[in-house]
Design an enzyme around this catalytic site. Structure first.
Site, PDB file in Angstrom:
ATOM      1  N   GLU A   1       0.856  -1.190   0.000  1.00  0.00           N
ATOM      2  CA  GLU A   1       0.000   0.000   0.000  1.00  0.00           C
ATOM      3  C   GLU A   1       0.891   1.239   0.000  1.00  0.00           C
ATOM      4  O   GLU A   1       1.414   1.629  -1.037  1.00  0.00           O
ATOM      5  CB  GLU A   1      -1.015  -0.054   1.139  1.00  0.00           C
ATOM      6  CG  GLU A   1      -2.043  -1.167   0.852  1.00  0.00           C
ATOM      7  CD  GLU A   1      -3.171  -1.303   1.856  1.00  0.00           C
ATOM      8  OE1 GLU A   1      -3.224  -0.535   2.833  1.00  0.00           O
ATOM      9  OE2 GLU A   1      -4.011  -2.208   1.667  1.00  0.00           O
TER      10      GLU A   1
HETATM   11  C1  HEM Z   1      -9.160  -1.149   4.339  1.00  0.00           C
HETATM   12  C2  HEM Z   1      -8.643   3.489   5.632  1.00  0.00           C
HETATM   13  C3  HEM Z   1      -4.905   3.790   2.583  1.00  0.00           C
HETATM   14  C4  HEM Z   1      -6.487  -0.206   0.401  1.00  0.00           C
HETATM   15  C5  HEM Z   1      -9.350   0.066   4.951  1.00  0.00           C
HETATM   16  C6  HEM Z   1     -10.292   0.332   6.007  1.00  0.00           C
HETATM   17  C7  HEM Z   1     -10.176   1.640   6.344  1.00  0.00           C
HETATM   18  C8  HEM Z   1      -9.148   2.209   5.528  1.00  0.00           C
HETATM   19  C9  HEM Z   1     -10.959   2.389   7.418  1.00  0.00           C
HETATM   20  C10 HEM Z   1     -11.229  -0.696   6.632  1.00  0.00           C
HETATM   21  C11 HEM Z   1     -12.620  -0.488   6.137  1.00  0.00           C
HETATM   22  C12 HEM Z   1     -13.510  -1.615   6.567  1.00  0.00           C
HETATM   23  O1  HEM Z   1     -13.022  -2.633   7.068  1.00  0.00           O
HETATM   24  O2  HEM Z   1     -14.721  -1.509   6.385  1.00  0.00           O
HETATM   25  C13 HEM Z   1      -7.467   3.910   5.027  1.00  0.00           C
HETATM   26  C14 HEM Z   1      -6.692   5.070   5.413  1.00  0.00           C
HETATM   27  C15 HEM Z   1      -5.619   5.127   4.580  1.00  0.00           C
HETATM   28  C16 HEM Z   1      -5.750   4.023   3.646  1.00  0.00           C
HETATM   29  C17 HEM Z   1      -7.031   6.000   6.556  1.00  0.00           C
HETATM   30  C18 HEM Z   1      -4.449   6.070   4.617  1.00  0.00           C
HETATM   31  C19 HEM Z   1      -3.706   6.160   5.753  1.00  0.00           C
HETATM   32  C20 HEM Z   1      -5.097   2.815   1.643  1.00  0.00           C
HETATM   33  C21 HEM Z   1      -4.358   2.702   0.414  1.00  0.00           C
HETATM   34  C22 HEM Z   1      -4.808   1.570  -0.206  1.00  0.00           C
HETATM   35  C23 HEM Z   1      -5.818   0.976   0.655  1.00  0.00           C
HETATM   36  C24 HEM Z   1      -3.313   3.682  -0.088  1.00  0.00           C
HETATM   37  C25 HEM Z   1      -4.418   0.986  -1.542  1.00  0.00           C
HETATM   38  C26 HEM Z   1      -3.138   0.990  -1.969  1.00  0.00           C
HETATM   39  C27 HEM Z   1      -7.234  -0.869   1.349  1.00  0.00           C
HETATM   40  C28 HEM Z   1      -7.594  -2.284   1.267  1.00  0.00           C
HETATM   41  C29 HEM Z   1      -8.318  -2.553   2.427  1.00  0.00           C
HETATM   42  C30 HEM Z   1      -8.434  -1.306   3.167  1.00  0.00           C
HETATM   43  C31 HEM Z   1      -7.224  -3.254   0.139  1.00  0.00           C
HETATM   44  C32 HEM Z   1      -8.863  -3.934   2.845  1.00  0.00           C
HETATM   45  C33 HEM Z   1      -7.678  -4.748   3.387  1.00  0.00           C
HETATM   46  C34 HEM Z   1      -8.092  -5.969   4.181  1.00  0.00           C
HETATM   47  O3  HEM Z   1      -9.237  -6.122   4.576  1.00  0.00           O
HETATM   48  O4  HEM Z   1      -7.188  -6.794   4.430  1.00  0.00           O
HETATM   49  N1  HEM Z   1      -8.681   1.232   4.676  1.00  0.00           N
HETATM   50  N2  HEM Z   1      -6.866   3.290   3.977  1.00  0.00           N
HETATM   51  N3  HEM Z   1      -5.988   1.775   1.744  1.00  0.00           N
HETATM   52  N4  HEM Z   1      -7.763  -0.319   2.490  1.00  0.00           N
HETATM   53 FE1  HEM Z   1      -7.373   1.498   3.178  1.00  0.00          FE
END
Ligand code: HEM
Ligand code: HEM
Length: 346
Positions: free
Chosen positions: A137
């Site tokens: 990420e």
């Molecule tokens: C999951 C916030 C950066 C891809 C999540 C979730 C949140 C979140 C709140 C969980 C949502 C849920 O479970 O309903 C953020 C914040 C970021 C960020 C605050 C910056 C600090 C990124 C970036 C990417 C990304 C840059 C892509 C390159 C994902 C993915 C998941 C995820 C793939 C699911 C992962 C899993 O369940 O194992 N993010 N995100 N996020 N985010 Fe982000």
């Protein structure tokens, strides 16, 4: 003739009253199973919201300099204005690498029982550190985040304002706290379904009501309930029939990786269905682009119910009523880099 008219009016009257009470029964049932999204951001325990903290969290959310390459921000994968998602099967991260899972929306994430598809982070604050250090990420380290932010003079004042009276407010913990406070504002109240839950019979049309009835009657509600119409519990993906490897890749065992308990293999958080019409593709694998297909798969895999086309259509109509007012976010003006600000790493 007059008698006929009176008889007809009486019959129609009964029909209408009959319908009205049937609708009210459905509404009452729904009110017992779901809750409307509130119109104001919920408070986070131990992390009081202030305008300065919210503004700082918004700046950090949009600042690509938090990633090693300076190419990615939280908004790259959770786009405000696009349902809080990236509309990708799996996200494009550091150096164009794809992660293993579909990015869930950040909208209403504050109401989930825990964060991520496997619930491995207990809340938004715990979650926010994850993507920053995830190699596919944003691929940075807590130390580098702090070095980076300390190298951008405007952030020193922004952290001091957001965390007043603290000797050294620019810490990784406070980065996470500020982002979480901003994320808690990303809620989508006032969906047609919320208006229905608040008593407006007209908020849902006949197809959506038929869909709601099926959603409850067929048993979807066993896992998709509460404020987020999901997001409150875990279940095996494939309670009755495990989907094929093209939808449920065998190497991602979900919650098993968190609990190491055999019965948690292929267990995932029952997804929130809020705004689901805006957030394809579906499932943790992101393999299904058509919401109707996702509904049909759920019928088979979770309930052993072979839903017919009409039932799938009506349930999909109901899911459309879960799209709420999307957050209106004014883009922040980020503090400028100076000559000594750490540069992007290729
Ligand atoms: C999951 C916030 C950066 C891809 C999540 C979730 C949140 C979140 C709140 C969980 C949502 C849920 O479970 O309903 C953020 C914040 C970021 C960020 C605050 C910056 C600090 C990124 C970036 C990417 C990304 C840059 C892509 C390159 C994902 C993915 C998941 C995820 C793939 C699911 C992962 C899993 O369940 O194992 N993010 N995100 N996020 N985010 Fe982000
Ligand atoms: C995911 C709808 C029944 C548990 C989903 C998704 C939809 C959906 C549309 C994908 C959401 C997204 O990717 O954003 C339905 C409907 C149901 C139903 C219409 C009834 C016909 C159930 C039941 C359970 C359940 C009864 C629990 C036994 C889950 C889980 C996921 C999910 C665990 C996440 C699967 C994954 O991607 O790993 N549901 N659902 N669902 N649902 Fe259901």
């Amino acid at each position: 003739m007059r008698q006929l008219c009176i008889a007809t009016m009486f019959a129609l009257g009964c029909l209408c009253t009959g319908q009205a009470s049937a609708q009210s029964a459905l509404m009452k049932q729904a009110q017992g199973l779901f809750k409307p999204i509130p119109t104001t951001a919920p408070a986070l325990p131990g992390n009081a919201a202030t305008p300065a903290k919210q503004e700082l969290g918004k700046m950090l959310y949009f600042d690509t300099r938090l990633s090693e390459s300076h190419a990615l921000s939280c908004n790259s994968c959770h786009m405000i204005g696009m349902g809080g998602v990236d509309l990708q099967e799996t996200s494009l991260g550091h150096r164009w690498q794809h992660g293993g899972r579909n990015a869930p929306t950040v909208y209403n994430a504050v109401f989930e029982v825990a964060q991520f598809w496997d619930g491995r982070a207990k809340d938004l604050e715990a979650q926010a550190g994850g993507p920053l250090v995830n190699p596919v990420e944003m691929d940075t380290t807590p130390e580098h985040v702090i070095e980076q932010l300390k190298g951008i003079p405007g952030y020193t004042a922004a952290f001091a304002k957001a965390f007043p009276g603290v000797a050294d407010p620019l810490t990784f913990d406070n980065v996470r706290k500020a982002i979480a406070v901003f994320e808690a504002t990303l809620i989508t109240p006032n969906a047609a379904f919320d208006r229905y839950l608040k008593g407006s019979e007209e908020a849902l049309d006949a197809n959506q009501k038929a869909g709601l009835e099926l959603f409850i009657g067929k048993g979807c509600v066993a896992c998709h309930n509460g404020i987020n119409v999901g997001g409150s519990m875990y279940a095996a993906f494939g309670v009755i029939e495990r989907p094929g490897a093209e939808i449920l890749p065998p190497d991602d065992k979900g919650r098993f990786a968190v609990t190491k308990t055999a019965s948690d293999a292929y267990v995932f958080r029952a997804a929130s269905l809020r705004n689901v019409a805006l957030t394809p593709p579906y499932f943790h694998s992101g393999k299904v682009w058509d919401l109707r297909q996702a509904v049909a798969i759920m019928g088979n895999s979770q309930l052993g119910a072979d839903l017919n086309d009409g039932e799938v259509d009506r349930i999909t109509d109901f899911l459309g009523s879960l799209t709420g007012d999307q957050p209106q976010v004014m883009l922040p003006i980020l503090p400028p880099s100076v000559a000594t600000t750490p540069r992007p790493k290729p």
